[in-house]
Design a protein around this motif. Structure first.
Motif, PDB file in Angstrom:
ATOM      1  N   ASN A  39       0.835  -1.196   0.000  1.00 58.93           N
ATOM      2  CA  ASN A  39       0.000   0.000   0.000  1.00 58.93           C
ATOM      3  C   ASN A  39       0.868   1.242   0.000  1.00 58.93           C
ATOM      4  O   ASN A  39       1.862   1.310   0.704  1.00 58.93           O
ATOM      5  N   GLY A  40       0.482   2.205  -0.837  1.00 58.04           N
ATOM      6  CA  GLY A  40       1.210   3.463  -0.877  1.00 58.04           C
ATOM      7  C   GLY A  40       2.392   3.468  -1.835  1.00 58.04           C
ATOM      8  O   GLY A  40       3.084   4.478  -1.973  1.00 58.04           O
ATOM      9  N   ALA A  41       2.623   2.339  -2.537  1.00 62.80           N
ATOM     10  CA  ALA A  41       3.802   2.227  -3.412  1.00 62.80           C
ATOM     11  C   ALA A  41       3.708   3.110  -4.661  1.00 62.80           C
ATOM     12  O   ALA A  41       4.725   3.470  -5.246  1.00 62.80           O
ATOM     13  N   GLY A  42       2.482   3.419  -5.087  1.00 69.55           N
ATOM     14  CA  GLY A  42       2.307   4.211  -6.311  1.00 69.55           C
ATOM     15  C   GLY A  42       1.578   3.469  -7.419  1.00 69.55           C
ATOM     16  O   GLY A  42       1.522   3.935  -8.557  1.00 69.55           O
ATOM     17  N   LYS A  43       0.983   2.332  -7.075  1.00 69.79           N
ATOM     18  CA  LYS A  43       0.290   1.525  -8.088  1.00 69.79           C
ATOM     19  C   LYS A  43      -0.911   2.270  -8.659  1.00 69.79           C
ATOM     20  O   LYS A  43      -1.053   2.387  -9.883  1.00 69.79           O
ATOM     21  N   SER A  44      -1.790   2.761  -7.807  1.00 70.18           N
ATOM     22  CA  SER A  44      -2.995   3.457  -8.294  1.00 70.18           C
ATOM     23  C   SER A  44      -2.629   4.723  -9.047  1.00 70.18           C
ATOM     24  O   SER A  44      -3.297   5.081 -10.028  1.00 70.18           O
ATOM     25  N   THR A  45      -1.599   5.395  -8.582  1.00 75.48           N
ATOM     26  CA  THR A  45      -1.159   6.612  -9.281  1.00 75.48           C
ATOM     27  C   THR A  45      -0.730   6.268 -10.704  1.00 75.48           C
ATOM     28  O   THR A  45      -1.111   6.956 -11.666  1.00 75.48           O
ATOM     29  N   THR A  46       0.034   5.187 -10.859  1.00 76.41           N
ATOM     30  CA  THR A  46       0.495   4.766 -12.196  1.00 76.41           C
ATOM     31  C   THR A  46      -0.693   4.436 -13.099  1.00 76.41           C
ATOM     32  O   THR A  46      -0.778   4.907 -14.241  1.00 76.41           O
TER      33      THR A  46
HETATM   34  P1  ADP Z   1      -0.941   2.312  -4.063  1.00 83.45           P
HETATM   35  O1  ADP Z   1      -1.971   2.219  -5.123  1.00 83.45           O
HETATM   36  O2  ADP Z   1       0.304   1.540  -4.373  1.00 83.45           O
HETATM   37  O3  ADP Z   1      -1.467   1.964  -2.703  1.00 83.45           O
HETATM   38  P2  ADP Z   1      -1.124   5.166  -4.503  1.00 83.45           P
HETATM   39  O4  ADP Z   1      -0.691   5.408  -5.901  1.00 83.45           O
HETATM   40  O5  ADP Z   1      -2.571   5.180  -4.183  1.00 83.45           O
HETATM   41  O6  ADP Z   1      -0.434   3.832  -3.971  1.00 83.45           O
HETATM   42  O7  ADP Z   1      -0.441   6.253  -3.566  1.00 83.45           O
HETATM   43  C1  ADP Z   1       0.966   6.488  -3.604  1.00 83.45           C
HETATM   44  C2  ADP Z   1       1.288   7.548  -2.563  1.00 83.45           C
HETATM   45  O8  ADP Z   1       0.738   8.801  -2.972  1.00 83.45           O
HETATM   46  C3  ADP Z   1       0.714   7.255  -1.201  1.00 83.45           C
HETATM   47  O9  ADP Z   1       1.635   7.676  -0.226  1.00 83.45           O
HETATM   48  C4  ADP Z   1      -0.552   8.109  -1.172  1.00 83.45           C
HETATM   49  O10 ADP Z   1      -0.863   8.469   0.160  1.00 83.45           O
HETATM   50  C5  ADP Z   1      -0.148   9.312  -1.986  1.00 83.45           C
HETATM   51  N1  ADP Z   1      -1.306   9.948  -2.659  1.00 83.45           N
HETATM   52  C6  ADP Z   1      -2.214   9.333  -3.427  1.00 83.45           C
HETATM   53  N2  ADP Z   1      -3.106  10.225  -3.902  1.00 83.45           N
HETATM   54  C7  ADP Z   1      -2.736  11.421  -3.402  1.00 83.45           C
HETATM   55  C8  ADP Z   1      -3.253  12.741  -3.511  1.00 83.45           C
HETATM   56  N3  ADP Z   1      -4.332  12.993  -4.245  1.00 83.45           N
HETATM   57  N4  ADP Z   1      -2.614  13.714  -2.856  1.00 83.45           N
HETATM   58  C9  ADP Z   1      -1.533  13.451  -2.137  1.00 83.45           C
HETATM   59  N5  ADP Z   1      -0.978  12.247  -1.984  1.00 83.45           N
HETATM   60  C10 ADP Z   1      -1.582  11.240  -2.613  1.00 83.45           C
END
Ligand code: ADP
Ligand code: ADP
Length: 226
Positions: A39-46
């Motif tokens: 969790n928090g690795a950046g998967k959803s962001t990618t």
């Molecule tokens: P994963 O999908 O691997 O759990 P995310 O891509 O959701 O990871 O999140 C990667 C990091 O970016 C996490 O530390 C999360 O808290 C942070 N993050 C995600 N969305 C936002 C946002 N809108 N603003 C600030 N930080 C964010």
């Protein structure tokens, strides 16, 4: 031509947090690819950047050769997206949800209906077609997200943690559905924090941690190392 390509992708959110630090990988057509990490690795962001839902900071991302920013419609046309959270209109009926989605890609109701019927049948939702989505169980809503993502016939399917919180029986049937979809030619990328899910389903894998790819390998090689 790779199905998906990201090169040196970075993302700094509005609060200054750097979620991605130069991520690069390619997913070849026909592959079943896992983005694995805690969790928090950046998967959803990618995946958000590939889906056009999150604005990248630097680097590039493309779907079937279409840049996600400069050729957004071409990219989107080739992509089905299954997000992590349900985002249905609660009151819209199951069949209408799928048909409405097809409309965003220029399909008429008549064009969309046969495909919607085929998908809802194969995901065991056809009997629910006239129910508003709020009447569905969690497992049914997950399957509905998959039907909605596939109705326009995308070449690539993206799923963000598709089986998180799903019971073992539904997980197995979703895995089976995804395997068949991949065997029929759809490229699939999913995120997961279950190594088992990556092992069972995927051929290639990118391990991501703290916004960086730490390993790019095949599942076979990864298992041989362990
Ligand atoms: P994963 O999908 O691997 O759990 P995310 O891509 O959701 O990871 O999140 C990667 C990091 O970016 C996490 O530390 C999360 O808290 C942070 N993050 C995600 N969305 C936002 C946002 N809108 N603003 C600030 N930080 C964010
Ligand atoms: P962007 O920089 O892409 O515009 P924002 O920083 O504006 O994204 O974040 C969008 C929303 O997500 C904001 O309301 C933000 O507060 C919220 N957010 C902040 N941190 C996180 C986080 N760790 N995970 C998810 N959402 C977050």
């Amino acid at each position: 031509l790779p199905a998906l390509a990201v090169h040196d992708l970075s993302k700094v959110y509005g609060n200054g947090f750097q979620a991605l630090k130069g991520v690069s990988f390619e997913v070849q057509q026909g592959d079943f690819f896992a983005l694995l990490g805690p969790n928090g690795a950046g998967k959803s962001t990618t995946l958000g950047i590939l889906s056009g839902l999150v604005q990248k900071s630097t680097g590039s991302a493309s779907v079937m050769g279409f840049d996600v920013n400069d050729q957004a419609f071409g990219a989107r046309l080739n992509l089905g997206v299954v997000p992590q959270e349900f985002n249905f209109n609660q009151f819209e009926k199951v069949l209408d949800i799928v048909v409405t989605q097809a409309g965003y890609f220029g399909m008429t109701r008549d064009q969309a209906l046969p495909e919607a019927e085929r998908l809802l049948k194969s995901l065991d939702l056809w009997e629910k077609r006239d129910q508003p989505s709020r009447m569905l169980s969690g497992g049914m809503k997950r399957r509905l997200m998959i039907a909605r993502a596939l109705v326009h016939g995308p070449k690539v399917l993206i799923l963000d943690e598709p089986t998180a919180g799903v019971d073992i029986e539904l997980r197995r049937s979703m895995w089976e559905f995804l395997r068949e979809l991949n065997a029929a030619g759809t490229t699939i990328i999913l995120t997961t924090h279950y190594l088992e899910e990556a092992e069972q389903l995927c051929r290639n894998i990118a391990i991501i941690n703290k916004g960086e790819i730490v390993q790019l390998t095949s599942v076979r090689q990864l298992l041989a190392q362990m």
